[in-house]
Design a protein around this motif. Structure first.
Motif, PDB file in Angstrom:
ATOM      1  N   ASN A 184       0.820  -1.243  -0.095  1.00 55.92           N
ATOM      2  CA  ASN A 184      -0.100  -0.039  -0.042  1.00 55.92           C
ATOM      3  C   ASN A 184       0.729   1.270   0.089  1.00 55.92           C
ATOM      4  O   ASN A 184       0.652   2.265   0.688  1.00 55.92           O
ATOM      5  N   ARG A 185       1.830   1.291  -0.973  1.00 53.03           N
ATOM      6  CA  ARG A 185       2.777   2.350  -1.011  1.00 53.03           C
ATOM      7  C   ARG A 185       2.684   2.981  -2.414  1.00 53.03           C
ATOM      8  O   ARG A 185       2.678   2.315  -3.268  1.00 53.03           O
ATOM      9  N   TRP A 186       2.804   4.472  -2.401  1.00 55.69           N
ATOM     10  CA  TRP A 186       3.130   4.971  -3.916  1.00 55.69           C
ATOM     11  C   TRP A 186       4.411   5.052  -4.006  1.00 55.69           C
ATOM     12  O   TRP A 186       5.301   5.606  -3.158  1.00 55.69           O
ATOM     13  N   LEU A 187       4.791   5.093  -5.250  1.00 56.37           N
ATOM     14  CA  LEU A 187       6.481   5.305  -5.657  1.00 56.37           C
ATOM     15  C   LEU A 187       6.302   6.191  -7.011  1.00 56.37           C
ATOM     16  O   LEU A 187       5.473   5.637  -7.918  1.00 56.37           O
ATOM     17  N   VAL A 188       6.862   7.311  -6.862  1.00 52.75           N
ATOM     18  CA  VAL A 188       6.849   8.228  -8.116  1.00 52.75           C
ATOM     19  C   VAL A 188       8.041   7.599  -9.041  1.00 52.75           C
ATOM     20  O   VAL A 188       9.091   7.304  -8.756  1.00 52.75           O
ATOM     21  N   VAL A 189       7.538   7.663 -10.512  1.00 52.51           N
ATOM     22  CA  VAL A 189       8.318   6.924 -11.501  1.00 52.51           C
ATOM     23  C   VAL A 189       9.262   8.148 -12.204  1.00 52.51           C
ATOM     24  O   VAL A 189       8.813   9.147 -12.429  1.00 52.51           O
ATOM     25  N   ASP A 190      10.690   8.188 -11.981  1.00 55.31           N
ATOM     26  CA  ASP A 190      11.359   9.266 -12.790  1.00 55.31           C
ATOM     27  C   ASP A 190      11.689   8.977 -14.076  1.00 55.31           C
ATOM     28  O   ASP A 190      12.570   7.842 -14.206  1.00 55.31           O
ATOM     29  N   VAL A 191      10.982   9.482 -15.011  1.00 59.98           N
ATOM     30  CA  VAL A 191      11.242   9.191 -16.244  1.00 59.98           C
ATOM     31  C   VAL A 191      12.119  10.032 -17.006  1.00 59.98           C
ATOM     32  O   VAL A 191      12.335  11.376 -16.705  1.00 59.98           O
ATOM     33  N   SER A 192      13.185   9.762 -17.613  1.00 62.76           N
ATOM     34  CA  SER A 192      14.230  10.451 -18.305  1.00 62.76           C
ATOM     35  C   SER A 192      14.280  10.225 -19.667  1.00 62.76           C
ATOM     36  O   SER A 192      14.196   8.999 -20.288  1.00 62.76           O
ATOM     37  N   ALA A 193      14.122  11.356 -20.621  1.00 63.66           N
ATOM     38  CA  ALA A 193      14.200  10.938 -21.930  1.00 63.66           C
ATOM     39  C   ALA A 193      14.445  12.714 -22.496  1.00 63.66           C
ATOM     40  O   ALA A 193      14.059  13.737 -21.771  1.00 63.66           O
ATOM     41  N   PRO A 194      14.751  12.930 -23.613  1.00 59.60           N
ATOM     42  CA  PRO A 194      14.941  14.182 -24.228  1.00 59.60           C
ATOM     43  C   PRO A 194      13.619  14.897 -24.137  1.00 59.60           C
ATOM     44  O   PRO A 194      12.310  14.100 -24.321  1.00 59.60           O
ATOM     45  N   ALA A 195      13.356  15.843 -24.019  1.00 58.03           N
ATOM     46  CA  ALA A 195      12.261  17.084 -24.139  1.00 58.03           C
ATOM     47  C   ALA A 195      11.581  16.627 -25.304  1.00 58.03           C
ATOM     48  O   ALA A 195      10.071  16.862 -25.386  1.00 58.03           O
ATOM     49  N   SER A 196      12.149  16.203 -26.407  1.00 61.01           N
ATOM     50  CA  SER A 196      11.486  16.137 -27.650  1.00 61.01           C
ATOM     51  C   SER A 196      10.574  14.778 -27.646  1.00 61.01           C
ATOM     52  O   SER A 196       9.620  14.638 -28.571  1.00 61.01           O
TER      53      SER A 196
END
Length: 277
Positions: free
Chosen positions: A57-69
């Motif tokens: 019962n925990r939330w984990l934020v996903v760190d998405v890495s990609a170019p802005a385009s």
């Protein structure tokens, strides 16, 4: 009919996504939920990604890495579809209206988790197979142990039978040796009786000669002749007795030879049985 019930999953930490609507949600395995985008308020579009662990019962934020385009624009009312270990974000409503693009989202941790889950399932399958194989081997081992015990019992029985046959053969051999000794003694007695019979016959012949000479010498000679005749009759009786003894010795010798032949046949049969064992 099965009754379903609603329960509120209380999160254990204060870290959680903002309240939203028109977001997309997709199931990852049998434990995680992937949340993306949606409306926060009336016109604020979101582009964040979260993972909810249904076990803790925990939330984990996903760190998405990609170019802005390559990042998808904030959106709502879109679809989030799982394809294998990847997720497709398709369409939706953006700030300027409908969004016609398609974006691919990959999470190495999710991919690794799914791989570990598959490995775990394979390990469980291998474990079940190994347990079945161990049970089968245990059954085979029990059968082999039972067969070995039966073979040992048969071997012990064969050894006991061989010991009995050996003892019996030894006893018969001793009996044959005893009979052989008795036969030799009987042969010696028969030879002695035959020698005595010859000596008695010679003595009878001498008495007959003396009787003939005495008959020619007168009355005195008659008395002497009578006396010698009596001696001759006694000698004849003794000779008959010796002949009887000789016949008995010969009969006993024949019986002992028959017994010796039977014992030799028994010894041969016992040796054949021992060879078979």
């Amino acid at each position: 009919m099965t009754t379903w019930e609603w329960q509120q999953a209380a999160t254990k930490e204060c870290l959680r996504p903002a309240a939203r609507r028109a977001a997309s949600l997709e199931l990852v395995g049998d434990r995680y939920l992937l949340l993306h985008g949606g409306y926060a308020g009336i016109h604020q579009l979101l582009n964040d990604t979260w993972v909810f662990d249904t076990h803790s019962n925990r939330w984990l934020v996903v760190d998405v890495s990609a170019p802005a385009s390559e990042l998808p624009v904030p959106r709502a009312l879109h679809t989030l579809t799982r394809v294998g270990h990847r997720f497709l974000v398709i369409g939706g409503q953006g700030a300027c209206g409908p969004v016609p693009d398609v974006h691919l989202l990959e999470c190495p941790a999710v991919i690794r988790g799914l791989q570990l889950e598959q490995q775990h399932l394979r390990s469980q399958f291998d474990l079940v197979h190994s347990k079945r194989r161990c049970a089968q081997l245990d059954g085979d081992l029990a059968c082999r142990v039972a067969e070995m015990q039966e073979y040992r019992r048969q071997l012990q029985g064969s050894k006991d039978a061989s010991t009995l046959l050996t003892n019996r053969c030894t006893a018969v051999q001793h009996e044959c040796s005893s009979l052989q000794q008795q036969l030799e003694v009987a042969q010696q007695a028969a030879a002695a009786a035959s020698l005595q019979a010859e000596e008695s016959q010679q003595h009878v012949s001498a008495l007959e000669r003396r009787l003939l000479r005495a008959r020619g010498g007168g009355s005195k000679a008659v008395e002497v002749a009578k006396e010698q005749e009596e001696q001759l009759q006694a000698a004849d009786t003794y000779i008959m007795m010796l002949q009887q003894n000789l016949q008995e010795c010969q009969t006993q010798q024949q019986q002992q030879q028959v017994q010796l032949s039977r014992r030799n046949a028994e010894v041969a049969n016992l040796q054949a049985d021992m060879t078979t064992w």
